[in-house]
Motif scaffolding. Sequence first.
Motif, PDB file in Angstrom:
ATOM      1  N   SER A 198      27.767  55.678  55.567  1.00  0.00           N
ATOM      2  CA  SER A 198      26.688  56.257  54.773  1.00  0.00           C
ATOM      3  C   SER A 198      25.924  55.213  53.967  1.00  0.00           C
ATOM      4  CB  SER A 198      27.255  57.322  53.820  1.00  0.00           C
ATOM      5  OG  SER A 198      26.258  57.818  52.949  1.00  0.00           O
ATOM      6  N   ASP A 229      23.829  52.151  52.917  1.00  0.00           N
ATOM      7  CA  ASP A 229      22.931  51.185  53.535  1.00  0.00           C
ATOM      8  C   ASP A 229      23.410  49.774  53.188  1.00  0.00           C
ATOM      9  OD1 ASP A 229      20.029  50.803  54.773  1.00  0.00           O
ATOM     10  OD2 ASP A 229      20.242  49.378  53.124  1.00  0.00           O
ATOM     11  N   ASP A 230      23.533  48.935  54.213  1.00  0.00           N
ATOM     12  CA  ASP A 230      24.123  47.614  54.009  1.00  0.00           C
ATOM     13  C   ASP A 230      23.357  46.780  52.996  1.00  0.00           C
ATOM     14  OD1 ASP A 230      25.993  48.325  55.875  1.00  0.00           O
ATOM     15  OD2 ASP A 230      25.104  47.174  57.525  1.00  0.00           O
ATOM     16  N   GLU A 231      22.037  46.873  53.006  1.00  0.00           N
ATOM     17  CA  GLU A 231      21.228  46.010  52.151  1.00  0.00           C
ATOM     18  C   GLU A 231      20.912  46.639  50.792  1.00  0.00           C
ATOM     19  OE1 GLU A 231      17.794  44.629  54.201  1.00  0.00           O
ATOM     20  OE2 GLU A 231      18.938  43.683  55.815  1.00  0.00           O
ATOM     21  N   SER A 232      20.448  47.872  50.805  1.00  0.00           N
ATOM     22  CA  SER A 232      20.041  48.498  49.543  1.00  0.00           C
ATOM     23  C   SER A 232      21.231  49.024  48.746  1.00  0.00           C
ATOM     24  CB  SER A 232      19.063  49.651  49.805  1.00  0.00           C
ATOM     25  OG  SER A 232      19.736  50.761  50.378  1.00  0.00           O
ATOM     26  N   TRP A 240      22.192  52.086  48.855  1.00  0.00           N
ATOM     27  CA  TRP A 240      22.023  53.525  48.630  1.00  0.00           C
ATOM     28  C   TRP A 240      22.744  54.308  49.719  1.00  0.00           C
ATOM     29  CZ3 TRP A 240      20.551  54.521  43.989  1.00  0.00           C
ATOM     30  CH2 TRP A 240      19.596  53.748  43.343  1.00  0.00           C
ATOM     31  N   LYS A 243      23.077  57.184  52.395  1.00  0.00           N
ATOM     32  CA  LYS A 243      22.237  58.033  53.245  1.00  0.00           C
ATOM     33  C   LYS A 243      22.953  59.367  53.475  1.00  0.00           C
ATOM     34  CE  LYS A 243      22.361  54.519  56.004  1.00  0.00           C
ATOM     35  NZ  LYS A 243      22.256  53.600  57.166  1.00  0.00           N
ATOM     36  N   ARG A 295      24.270  50.917  42.736  1.00  0.00           N
ATOM     37  CA  ARG A 295      24.094  50.741  44.175  1.00  0.00           C
ATOM     38  C   ARG A 295      25.268  49.901  44.693  1.00  0.00           C
ATOM     39  NH1 ARG A 295      18.272  48.353  45.292  1.00  0.00           N
ATOM     40  NH2 ARG A 295      19.170  46.724  43.980  1.00  0.00           N
ATOM     41  N   PRO A 338      25.641  47.588  47.836  1.00  0.00           N
ATOM     42  CA  PRO A 338      25.330  46.863  49.080  1.00  0.00           C
ATOM     43  C   PRO A 338      26.578  46.230  49.684  1.00  0.00           C
ATOM     44  CG  PRO A 338      24.621  45.610  47.169  1.00  0.00           C
ATOM     45  CD  PRO A 338      25.045  46.954  46.656  1.00  0.00           C
ATOM     46  N   GLU A 339      26.467  45.924  50.946  1.00  0.00           N
ATOM     47  CA  GLU A 339      27.600  45.367  51.689  1.00  0.00           C
ATOM     48  C   GLU A 339      27.974  43.973  51.186  1.00  0.00           C
ATOM     49  OE1 GLU A 339      28.192  45.811  56.206  1.00  0.00           O
ATOM     50  OE2 GLU A 339      27.247  43.838  55.965  1.00  0.00           O
ATOM     51  N   LEU A 390      24.415  58.796  61.211  1.00  0.00           N
ATOM     52  CA  LEU A 390      25.067  57.734  60.444  1.00  0.00           C
ATOM     53  C   LEU A 390      25.873  56.824  61.362  1.00  0.00           C
ATOM     54  CD1 LEU A 390      26.424  59.431  57.189  1.00  0.00           C
ATOM     55  CD2 LEU A 390      24.250  58.239  57.560  1.00  0.00           C
TER      56      LEU A 390
END
Length: 223
Positions: free
Chosen positions: A16, A18-21, A23, A25, A127, A129-130, A172
């Motif tokens: 779920s 998002d790797d960069e943001s 947030w 999903k 947040r 992020p990965e 997803l």
Amino acid sequence: MAGTGVTLGEEIMLLSLDDESGWAKSRQAAGWAVAGGILLELVMAERVSVTGAYLGVLDSTPTGEPLLDGRLAQLEAWMKGRSKRRVTDWLTKDHTKAVGAAVQRLSERGLVTEERHKVLGLFPVRRYPEADGSTERELRERLTATVLGKADPDERTAGLLALLHSAKLHRLAFPEQPRKEVAQRMAEITAGEWAGESVRLAIRDMQAAVIAVTAATMAAAVA
């Protein structure tokens, strides 16, 4: 649990987020699936029973996994001496807290990084992020091999796919694949006999509960 030690609930959160943001999903639907995944993990650890529409605590002995033990303690307190309560009631109560607990555990493992911000300088948000993508890559490879490569799943993978399917979270796991094709294979796996009878029945009943709460939420949103 998986060889990495990551639980079903954490696996759903990895898909779920998002790797960069950082947030989430499909956050609400993912929340139902995360809570369901933790329950299913407790069933496989023989701490909880899920039979039909009801759940019960069989054994409150810690499993040694902080995420599972935290939810098990909460579940035991919620039962308040009752022998059983409705699965859908627990999912409704716990899905938001389960998401928070799963994300925290991912952060503790070093798989995501917690970032804190303020919206308009007032409202704090977080947040994730990965930080280390190796576990998610292994997870996606396993799901791809099972769904697209048609490899036989183990019971944990079958349970994970059943939860994703029931919460309609096909995108997803497979954002670039035709949903109809993926959903058909997930349904086939859910109907298969990939696990022992008790776990298979628990997967079926967990799936029914997740479908019920997801449908109720969608109905309320359009009312």
